[in-house]
Enzyme design. Structure first.
Site, short mmCIF file in Angstrom:
data_model
loop_
_atom_site.label_atom_id
_atom_site.label_comp_id
_atom_site.label_asym_id
_atom_site.label_seq_id
_atom_site.Cartn_x
_atom_site.Cartn_y
_atom_site.Cartn_z
N LYS A 131 0.05 4.23 -0.23
CA LYS A 131 -0.62 5.41 0.38
C LYS A 131 -0.40 6.62 -0.52
CE LYS A 131 -0.09 3.13 4.80
NZ LYS A 131 0.07 3.23 6.26
N ASN B 160 0.87 -1.18 0.00
CA ASN B 160 0.00 0.00 0.00
C ASN B 160 0.91 1.23 0.00
OD1 ASN B 160 -1.80 2.06 0.50
ND2 ASN B 160 -2.37 1.37 2.56
N GLU C 62 -6.65 4.66 8.04
CA GLU C 62 -6.45 6.08 7.69
C GLU C 62 -7.68 6.64 6.98
OE1 GLU C 62 -2.72 5.44 5.68
OE2 GLU C 62 -1.82 4.89 7.60
N GLU D 237 -4.94 -4.89 10.71
CA GLU D 237 -3.92 -3.86 10.90
C GLU D 237 -4.19 -3.12 12.21
OE1 GLU D 237 -2.05 -2.69 6.80
OE2 GLU D 237 -3.64 -1.31 7.34
N HIS E 176 -9.29 1.08 5.18
CA HIS E 176 -8.01 1.29 5.88
C HIS E 176 -8.25 2.25 7.04
CE1 HIS E 176 -3.92 2.47 6.74
NE2 HIS E 176 -3.53 1.41 6.08
N SER F 298 3.91 -2.20 10.27
CA SER F 298 5.36 -2.27 10.52
C SER F 298 5.98 -3.61 10.12
CB SER F 298 5.68 -1.93 11.98
OG SER F 298 5.31 -0.59 12.26
N GLY G 131 3.09 2.22 10.83
CA GLY G 131 4.09 3.28 10.69
C GLY G 131 4.85 3.61 11.96
#
Ligand code: 13P
Length: 248
Positions: free
Chosen positions: A11, A9, A95, A163, A93, A208, A169
């Site tokens: 992003k 991904n 985000e 996730e 996701h 990660s 991250g």
């Protein structure tokens, strides 16, 4: 057994020059033993598909609208992704859930639109750190899964990505026991709802994942691959993760 998938991904990262990473990946993995997917920004999908030119890397989008077309400035529909050459789309996701207020119901409607356009869906679930600390991880993930996944999906059209929000991250990764607990619960829920098909649906871990920790994560039961952010941007890093999954 579910098919193994290494999904990247990107992003909101990457430009035309980043397509060189695809050349390097194709060179390193001309005949991969697993499925490989890259989800770049929408502006790169068509160019990336052309660059891959029939090679063994699939290309996907990072979200889609619930509608097929219409007055939705800035959005992209599932059929637009498909026409650009995408075969998959990431939905829900964390985000998107956080930045755009996407609810389970929205994600379910997006997934229905994606399926109607012939796309395969990767639906993301995961708890925040506060939810893990409050010991409600399984309830949160189970609720997201029940609410976001539409009826009628198959192992060919649904992949689930677990996730944990706090692992994205950050360089922090759950223990293998923690990953196993959530992946086992997701598997049980998929089998309960979809029967035999639920046993064949791939469940990815994301958060990660790096070349250095991938093998340990892929050794966990019911981990069928990874959804990789930062380490998917450079072919050298993503290649290490692909190799670890091939060897799992
Ligand atoms: P990182 O691999 O950068 O932690 O991102 C994970 C992720 O959000 C993939 O969708």
């Amino acid at each position: 057994m579910p098919r193994k998938l290494a999904a990247g991904n990107w992003k909101m990262n990457g430009d035309g020059a980043s397509l060189a990473e695809i050349d390097a990946l194709l060179q390193a993995h001309p005949a991969p033993g697993i499925d490989i997917l890259i989800c770049p920004p929408a502006t790169l999908i068509e160019r990336m598909v052309r660059r891959i030119a029939g090679g063994a890397i699939a290309v996907g989008g990072q979200t889609c609208h619930t509608a097929a077309s219409g007055a939705h400035t800035g959005d992209i529909s599932a059929s637009m992704l498909a026409e650009a050459g995408a075969s998959h789309v990431i939905l829900g996701h964390s985000e998107r859930r956080a930045d755009h207020g996407e609810s389970d119901g929205t994600i379910r409607a997006q997934a229905e639109a994606a399926l109607a356009a012939g796309l395969r869906t990767i639906i993301c679930v995961g708890e925040t750190e506060a939810e893990r600390d409050a010991d409600v991880t399984l309830e949160v993930v189970g609720g997201q899964l029940a609410g976001s996944v539409p009826d009628g999906v198959t192992a060919g059209t649904l992949t689930v990505a677990y996730e944990p929000v706090w692992a994205i991250g950050t360089g922090r990764v759950p223990t293998t026991d923690q990953i196993a607990q959530v992946h086992d619960a997701i598997r049980a829920q998929l089998v309960d709802r979809f029967g035999d098909a639920g046993a064949e649906m791939a469940i990815l871990y994301g958060g990660s994942v790096k070349p250095g920790n991938a093998a340990e994560i892929f050794a966990v039961a019911n981990v069928d691959g990874a959804l990789v952010g930062g380490a998917s941007l450079k072919a050298a890093d993503f290649s290490g993760i692909i190799t670890a999954l091939e060897g799992a």
